[in-house]
Design a protein around this motif. Structure first.
Motif, PDB file in Angstrom:
ATOM      1  N   LEU A 130     -39.162 -25.090  27.166  1.00 54.69           N
ATOM      2  CA  LEU A 130     -38.789 -26.105  28.151  1.00 54.69           C
ATOM      3  C   LEU A 130     -39.290 -27.498  27.781  1.00 54.69           C
ATOM      4  O   LEU A 130     -38.856 -28.492  28.375  1.00 54.69           O
ATOM      5  CB  LEU A 130     -39.337 -25.725  29.528  1.00 54.69           C
TER       6      LEU A 130
ATOM      7  N   LEU B 181     -31.606 -21.439  36.605  1.00 56.82           N
ATOM      8  CA  LEU B 181     -32.461 -20.255  36.713  1.00 56.82           C
ATOM      9  C   LEU B 181     -31.664 -19.182  37.435  1.00 56.82           C
ATOM     10  O   LEU B 181     -31.398 -19.299  38.632  1.00 56.82           O
ATOM     11  CB  LEU B 181     -33.744 -20.592  37.467  1.00 56.82           C
TER      12      LEU B 181
ATOM     13  N   ILE C  66     -31.686 -19.983  32.063  1.00 58.17           N
ATOM     14  CA  ILE C  66     -32.871 -19.137  31.989  1.00 58.17           C
ATOM     15  C   ILE C  66     -32.590 -17.889  32.812  1.00 58.17           C
ATOM     16  O   ILE C  66     -32.388 -17.971  34.024  1.00 58.17           O
ATOM     17  CB  ILE C  66     -34.103 -19.874  32.530  1.00 58.17           C
TER      18      ILE C  66
ATOM     19  N   VAL D 291     -40.965 -22.840  35.339  1.00 58.27           N
ATOM     20  CA  VAL D 291     -39.770 -23.687  35.280  1.00 58.27           C
ATOM     21  C   VAL D 291     -39.956 -24.929  36.146  1.00 58.27           C
ATOM     22  O   VAL D 291     -39.711 -26.059  35.706  1.00 58.27           O
ATOM     23  CB  VAL D 291     -38.530 -22.890  35.736  1.00 58.27           C
ATOM     24  N   TRP D 292     -40.407 -24.733  37.381  1.00 62.96           N
ATOM     25  CA  TRP D 292     -40.564 -25.845  38.318  1.00 62.96           C
ATOM     26  C   TRP D 292     -41.604 -26.853  37.803  1.00 62.96           C
ATOM     27  O   TRP D 292     -41.400 -28.069  37.897  1.00 62.96           O
ATOM     28  CB  TRP D 292     -40.986 -25.293  39.675  1.00 62.96           C
TER      29      TRP D 292
ATOM     30  N   HIS E  65     -30.822 -27.361  33.726  1.00 62.02           N
ATOM     31  CA  HIS E  65     -31.319 -25.996  33.617  1.00 62.02           C
ATOM     32  C   HIS E  65     -30.756 -25.170  34.756  1.00 62.02           C
ATOM     33  O   HIS E  65     -30.555 -25.681  35.861  1.00 62.02           O
ATOM     34  CB  HIS E  65     -32.848 -25.971  33.664  1.00 62.02           C
TER      35      HIS E  65
ATOM     36  N   LEU F 205     -31.756 -29.064  38.022  1.00 58.60           N
ATOM     37  CA  LEU F 205     -31.946 -27.612  38.072  1.00 58.60           C
ATOM     38  C   LEU F 205     -30.937 -27.003  39.030  1.00 58.60           C
ATOM     39  O   LEU F 205     -30.776 -27.467  40.159  1.00 58.60           O
ATOM     40  CB  LEU F 205     -33.365 -27.283  38.532  1.00 58.60           C
TER      41      LEU F 205
ATOM     42  N   THR G 212     -30.265 -23.296  40.795  1.00 56.32           N
ATOM     43  CA  THR G 212     -30.891 -22.002  40.974  1.00 56.32           C
ATOM     44  C   THR G 212     -29.929 -21.003  41.585  1.00 56.32           C
ATOM     45  O   THR G 212     -29.173 -21.337  42.521  1.00 56.32           O
ATOM     46  CB  THR G 212     -32.160 -22.108  41.835  1.00 56.32           C
TER      47      THR G 212
END
Length: 542
Positions: free
Chosen positions: A509, A422, A449, A359-360, A420, A369, A371
């Protein structure tokens, strides 16, 4: 005489005049006067209205909007238990200094204590976790009082005059009728409020002590400045993912593992910027008696998790350190990174660290992002340093798992950029309502995700996962759920992908999210404790 409409109109006009542009509303009867006014303001583009059916999700959506925009955002609810559902987001906003404005509708004061429907004492429900609060009713039609208290709370939320931003609470008792009625036009202009100048010269720190910079959770602008400061000062930078400082030549990717080596013993001074709470090695470092700890914050209130801070300053300018000190950290980091890369590549299973690295590595400076807590943010903390990492957010004020999907949706709406998130599977399931967005509502472009290891693998890496506790572990910490995420996503109207390998995830992605998507990455957590132990043991080979 009562005039709920005039009171609600005054409040909403004052919010708009103070720069509030996003308002999240959960439906309810007592809050109807406010909802009508916001509906009309949204129609003429004075504000953007977001409707959420769940008050907790509404509050975290507002939190995400405020976190990403760095502007005050209001959330409005009806009375009773609806108000209590704001509390988790209030706590996160308090500890993260987010300008969240809670406006709660109430029943008239004479009904409190009578057992009247949806009536409780909600006036001081959040008092320990707000920077300011106010209570008024609609009885006297006193526009000046309504304006004053609303303006005071918006200014308090932003911290313009106090250097202490955070959540505020406005509780308004409305009387019938709650539907719109003709009201007099308010001709009193908003009060002009000047903010005191708070520019502070950076405090110079002489070279000498072996110094590192620790960057905890902070906003993107501050994070970029921290990375530049570390490079300019030639000091090792130990940056958490949501510090937005995990970049540049001074950043040490695997600092968490290296803090268990002899390098940690040589540290003599630590400069702390942001809110670091992610790892135990950092916590141990910040609690040491033999290390000078300098806390850097522009706020009136400062954090000191290790209770070891020896000096608090608004800004800092360290003299350049010994290049050999930074080079030793970089050398250890590069050699350890090669060992970690080899270990993860040899694993036949889809691991949490492998997922996070994918992902990163796939996201860049134009991406956003969010998280979740537990393992996802810690797995990102092992990812390689990238030249242009994504703008990264996390709810690290209290590091809870609740409201994560809602916060991510709010961030996506505030930035207007593909976003996104995570999340672990339990974090995802905890906030499913955050992905319920009505057909008439602004819809985020958000790809969630889900690292699905069917339970709470974070506990396996802690003392609870030790072999001596295995008998109880699975039931009270593993908490397997066996939920079919594909069917859940379908019910939510979200696009769904399932990936079993890093290459499959990379393909997904490669395209930005459109609307709400759910990507399930199935992870085997049976060997998570062993993997963590093996990664740590790699430091012995340096």
């Amino acid at each position: 005489m009562t005039d709920a409409t005039q009171c609600a109109r005054t409040v909403i006009e004052e919010l708009i005049s103070r720069g509030v542009r996003e308002i999240v509303v959960a439906p309810g009867s007592r809050s109807a006067p406010l909802a009508y006014e916001i509906f009309e303001a949204d129609r003429i583009d004075l504000v953007r209205l977001h409707i959420r059916t769940d008050e907790r999700s509404a509050a975290f959506t507002a939190l995400g909007l405020a976190k990403a925009s760095r502007e005050p955002v209001a959330v409005i609810t009806t009375s009773g238990t609806a108000v209590a559902n704001l509390h988790p987001a209030v706590l996160e906003a308090w500890h993260s200094r987010i300008p969240l404005i809670m406006i709660t509708a109430d029943r008239p004061a004479f009904l409190v204590g009578t057992g009247s429907n949806q009536t409780t004492d909600q006036r001081s429900l959040f008092d320990d976790h707000v920077v300011a609060s106010a209570q008024f009713d609609d009885h006297r039609g006193d526009v000046r009082h309504w304006q004053f208290h609303t303006a005071r709370l918006v200014v308090a939320a932003t911290g313009e005059r106090t250097a202490e931003p955070g959540p505020v609470h406005l509780n308004i008792a409305f009387s019938d009728p709650l539907t719109p009625t003709p009201v007099a036009i308010n001709t009193r202009p908003p009060v002009i409020i000047e903010s005191p100048a708070r520019a502070a010269e950076p405090v110079s720190l002489p070279a000498g002590p072996q110094t590192v910079i620790i960057a905890g959770d902070t906003d993107p602008e501050n994070g970029a400045a921290v990375a530049e400061l570390a490079e300019r000062s030639r000091l090792p930078l130990l940056a958490e993912p949501s510090s937005n400082a995990r970049r540049g030549a001074a950043a040490i990717a695997l600092y968490r593992l290296l803090l268990t080596t002899e390098l940690a013993d040589e540290i003599e001074r630590v400069i702390v910027i942001g809110h670091p709470t992610l790892s135990r090695p950092v916590s141990r470092l910040l609690a040491r008696d033999d290390v000078e700890i300098i806390g850097v914050t522009p706020y009136a209130r400062w954090d000191d998790a290790g209770v070891g801070v020896t000096r608090v300053v608004p800004a800092v300018a360290p003299e350049p350190g010994d290049p050999a000190w930074l080079e030793r950290w970089r050398d250890h980091d590069h050699r350890l990174a090669a060992l970690v890369e080899r270990r993860l590549a040899d694993d036949p299973d889809f691991t949490g660290p492998g997922l996070a690295r994918t992902v990163w590595g796939a996201l860049g400076g134009q991406d956003t992002l969010f998280t979740g807590s537990s393992n996802p943010v810690r797995d990102l903390d092992l990812a390689p340093i990238s030249a242009e990492p994504p703008v990264t957010y996390a709810n690290r004020g209290l590091a809870g798992i609740d409201g994560s999907a809602s916060t991510a949706a709010g961030i996506a709406l505030a930035t207007g950029r593909p976003t996104h998130a995570l999340l672990g599977d339990l974090t995802f399931l905890h906030d499913l309502s955050g992905l319920i967005v009505g057909p008439d509502e602004p819809r985020p472009d958000l790809r969630v995700i889900v690292a699905n290891d069917n339970g709470g693998s974070i506990f396996a890496t802690l003392e609870y996962g030790a072999p001596s506790h295995l008998r109880a572990f699975e039931r009270i910490f593993g908490t397997a759920h066996a939920v079919d995420l594909e069917r859940l996503a379908g019910g939510l109207g979200a696009h769904f992908h399932r990936v079993a390998r890093e290459e499959e995830l990379a393909d997904v992605l490669a395209e930005p999210p459109l609307g709400i998507e759910v990507v399930e990455a199935t992870i085997d957590r049976r060997h998570r404790r062993t993997l963590n132990s093996q990664l740590q043991q790699l430091t012995a080979n340096l």
